[in-house]
Motif scaffolding. Structure first.
Motif, short mmCIF file in Angstrom:
data_model
loop_
_atom_site.label_atom_id
_atom_site.label_comp_id
_atom_site.label_asym_id
_atom_site.label_seq_id
_atom_site.Cartn_x
_atom_site.Cartn_y
_atom_site.Cartn_z
N ALA A 30 0.83 -1.21 0.00
CA ALA A 30 0.00 0.00 0.00
C ALA A 30 0.86 1.25 0.00
O ALA A 30 0.57 2.24 -0.69
CB ALA A 30 -0.92 -0.01 1.22
N MET A 31 1.96 1.21 0.75
CA MET A 31 2.86 2.35 0.82
C MET A 31 3.52 2.63 -0.54
O MET A 31 3.80 3.78 -0.88
CB MET A 31 3.94 2.09 1.87
N LEU A 32 3.73 1.57 -1.32
CA LEU A 32 4.43 1.70 -2.60
C LEU A 32 3.48 1.83 -3.79
O LEU A 32 3.92 1.95 -4.94
CB LEU A 32 5.34 0.48 -2.82
N ALA A 33 2.18 1.81 -3.52
CA ALA A 33 1.19 1.74 -4.60
C ALA A 33 1.31 2.90 -5.58
O ALA A 33 1.22 2.71 -6.81
CB ALA A 33 -0.22 1.69 -4.02
N ASP A 34 1.51 4.11 -5.07
CA ASP A 34 1.61 5.27 -5.96
C ASP A 34 2.81 5.16 -6.89
O ASP A 34 2.73 5.49 -8.08
CB ASP A 34 1.70 6.56 -5.14
N GLU A 35 3.93 4.70 -6.35
CA GLU A 35 5.15 4.57 -7.16
C GLU A 35 4.98 3.47 -8.21
O GLU A 35 5.46 3.58 -9.34
CB GLU A 35 6.34 4.27 -6.26
N VAL A 36 4.29 2.39 -7.84
CA VAL A 36 4.01 1.32 -8.80
C VAL A 36 3.17 1.85 -9.97
O VAL A 36 3.45 1.59 -11.14
CB VAL A 36 3.28 0.14 -8.10
N LYS A 37 2.16 2.63 -9.62
CA LYS A 37 1.28 3.20 -10.64
C LYS A 37 2.04 4.18 -11.52
O LYS A 37 1.87 4.20 -12.75
CB LYS A 37 0.10 3.89 -9.97
N LYS A 38 2.90 4.98 -10.93
CA LYS A 38 3.63 6.01 -11.67
C LYS A 38 4.67 5.41 -12.61
O LYS A 38 4.83 5.87 -13.75
CB LYS A 38 4.31 6.97 -10.69
N THR A 39 5.37 4.39 -12.15
CA THR A 39 6.47 3.82 -12.94
C THR A 39 6.06 2.66 -13.83
O THR A 39 6.74 2.36 -14.81
CB THR A 39 7.59 3.33 -12.02
N GLY A 40 4.96 2.00 -13.46
CA GLY A 40 4.55 0.82 -14.21
C GLY A 40 5.38 -0.41 -13.89
O GLY A 40 5.23 -1.46 -14.53
N LYS A 41 6.25 -0.30 -12.89
CA LYS A 41 7.07 -1.44 -12.50
C LYS A 41 6.28 -2.40 -11.63
O LYS A 41 5.27 -2.04 -11.02
CB LYS A 41 8.30 -0.95 -11.71
N LYS A 42 6.79 -3.64 -11.53
CA LYS A 42 6.21 -4.59 -10.59
C LYS A 42 6.49 -4.12 -9.16
O LYS A 42 7.52 -3.48 -8.91
CB LYS A 42 6.81 -5.98 -10.80
N VAL A 43 5.59 -4.47 -8.26
CA VAL A 43 5.74 -4.01 -6.88
C VAL A 43 7.03 -4.52 -6.27
O VAL A 43 7.68 -3.82 -5.49
CB VAL A 43 4.51 -4.41 -6.03
N GLU A 44 7.48 -5.73 -6.66
CA GLU A 44 8.72 -6.27 -6.13
C GLU A 44 9.92 -5.41 -6.54
O GLU A 44 10.85 -5.21 -5.76
CB GLU A 44 8.93 -7.71 -6.61
N ASP A 45 9.88 -4.91 -7.79
CA ASP A 45 10.98 -4.07 -8.28
C ASP A 45 10.98 -2.71 -7.58
O ASP A 45 12.05 -2.16 -7.25
CB ASP A 45 10.88 -3.90 -9.80
N VAL A 46 9.80 -2.16 -7.39
CA VAL A 46 9.70 -0.88 -6.68
C VAL A 46 10.18 -1.06 -5.23
O VAL A 46 10.86 -0.19 -4.69
CB VAL A 46 8.25 -0.35 -6.72
N ALA A 47 9.82 -2.18 -4.64
CA ALA A 47 10.27 -2.46 -3.27
C ALA A 47 11.79 -2.56 -3.21
O ALA A 47 12.42 -2.06 -2.26
CB ALA A 47 9.63 -3.74 -2.75
N SER A 48 12.39 -3.19 -4.21
CA SER A 48 13.85 -3.29 -4.25
C SER A 48 14.49 -1.91 -4.36
O SER A 48 15.49 -1.62 -3.70
CB SER A 48 14.29 -4.17 -5.43
N ASP A 49 13.91 -1.06 -5.20
CA ASP A 49 14.42 0.31 -5.34
C ASP A 49 14.34 1.05 -4.01
O ASP A 49 15.27 1.76 -3.62
CB ASP A 49 13.61 1.08 -6.40
N PHE A 50 13.22 0.86 -3.31
CA PHE A 50 13.05 1.51 -2.00
C PHE A 50 14.09 1.02 -1.00
O PHE A 50 14.67 1.81 -0.26
CB PHE A 50 11.64 1.24 -1.47
N VAL A 51 14.30 -0.30 -0.99
CA VAL A 51 15.27 -0.87 -0.04
C VAL A 51 16.65 -0.28 -0.28
O VAL A 51 17.35 0.11 0.65
CB VAL A 51 15.29 -2.41 -0.16
#
Length: 264
Positions: free
Chosen positions: A194-215
């Motif tokens: 839920a915290m990463l949902a906006d970034e997933v929507k903006k980038t079109g990346k998979k949530v796992e990839d966005v999570a890796s970027d965040f980490v």
């Protein structure tokens, strides 16, 4: 190595979703009778139904109660007078600047993240000691060691769990009861998604990839360079809750992907 928790009763607090639900899943899969807990009756019932569907031969109950209050803890204790395994998982978090965090927020975090574990451990440990076997686990966090500057109040509560678990392990010395802390790192739970949902929507990346970027941005010391799954955290909990982990007590066991930069 086969983990068998048949005949053991386990209470997992805050287990309607996220890491807590995955722990309940893992314990039920290992044969334990599981008590699910959440604040809301409907979410607790739904979690029990999901687990019953997945494990039709398991015994699974639910107790809805707000464990941030003494009354809520007492409700659970009255409903479930004895457990063999207590997983103190319930917790709240949220970024907030130290100078904008009032006493009321500090107290709320202490009540939910610390006093719930204090009250339930105080209630259940004597029964474990009497029978000569038991497991108490506290879900701490890598934030207990890497205190986040934007969540100091949260970090303080997770550090408290390290002191509590170590002290209780010593208090239960020689009884057959073990007490340990588990320290997850960044984990991709429902809350994380839920915290990463906006970034997933903006980038079109998979949530796992966005999570890796965040980490890698927020925890660049991560060795696995990704978020852990809830199942990976639960696997550690299920093992430590089992008879196989009888020589592990008083430990702070990290499932942090190597975020904490230490060899100890």
């Amino acid at each position: 190595m086969k983990i068998d928790l048949s005949g053991k009763k386990a209470l997992v607090t805050g287990s309607t979703e996220g890491i807590g639900y995955a722990i309940a899943q893992g314990l039920a899969g290992a044969g334990a009778e599981v008590i699910v807990n959440g604040r809301k009756e409907d979410k607790t019932t739904k979690a029990v139904e999901k687990l019953n569907a997945q494990f039709p031969d398991a015994t699974i109950h639910g107790v809805a109660a707000d464990l941030g209050t003494a009354e809520g803890c007492e409700k659970v204790i009255k409903a479930v007078p004895h457990v063999d395994v207590l997983v103190n998982n319930v917790g709240i978090f949220g970024p907030q600047d130290f100078f904008e965090t009032p006493d009321s927020d500090w107290q709320k975090f202490m009540d939910v993240n610390v006093m719930s574990g204090v009250r339930l451990s105080r209630a259940y440990l004597p029964g474990m000691e009497k029978q000569g076997w038991g497991r108490v686990l506290f879900l701490s966090s890598e934030s207990a060691l890497n205190i986040p500057s934007d969540m100091i109040h949260y970090g303080v509560t997770k550090t408290a769990y390290l002191s509590l678990s170590r002290g209780l392990a010593k208090r239960m010395a020689g009884t057959g009861v073990t007490v340990n802390a588990i320290l997850p790192g960044p984990t991709l739970s429902e809350g994380g998604e839920a915290m990463l949902a906006d970034e997933v929507k903006k980038t079109g990346k998979k949530v796992e990839d966005v999570a890796s970027d965040f980490v890698m941005a927020a925890r660049p010391s991560s060795i696995i360079q990704r978020a852990a799954t809830v199942e990976e955290v639960a696997n550690m909990v299920v093992y430590v809750a089992s008879p196989l982990a009888s020589a592990t007590t008083g430990a702070a066991l990290r499932v942090d992907g190597g975020v904490v930069d230490t060899i100890a």
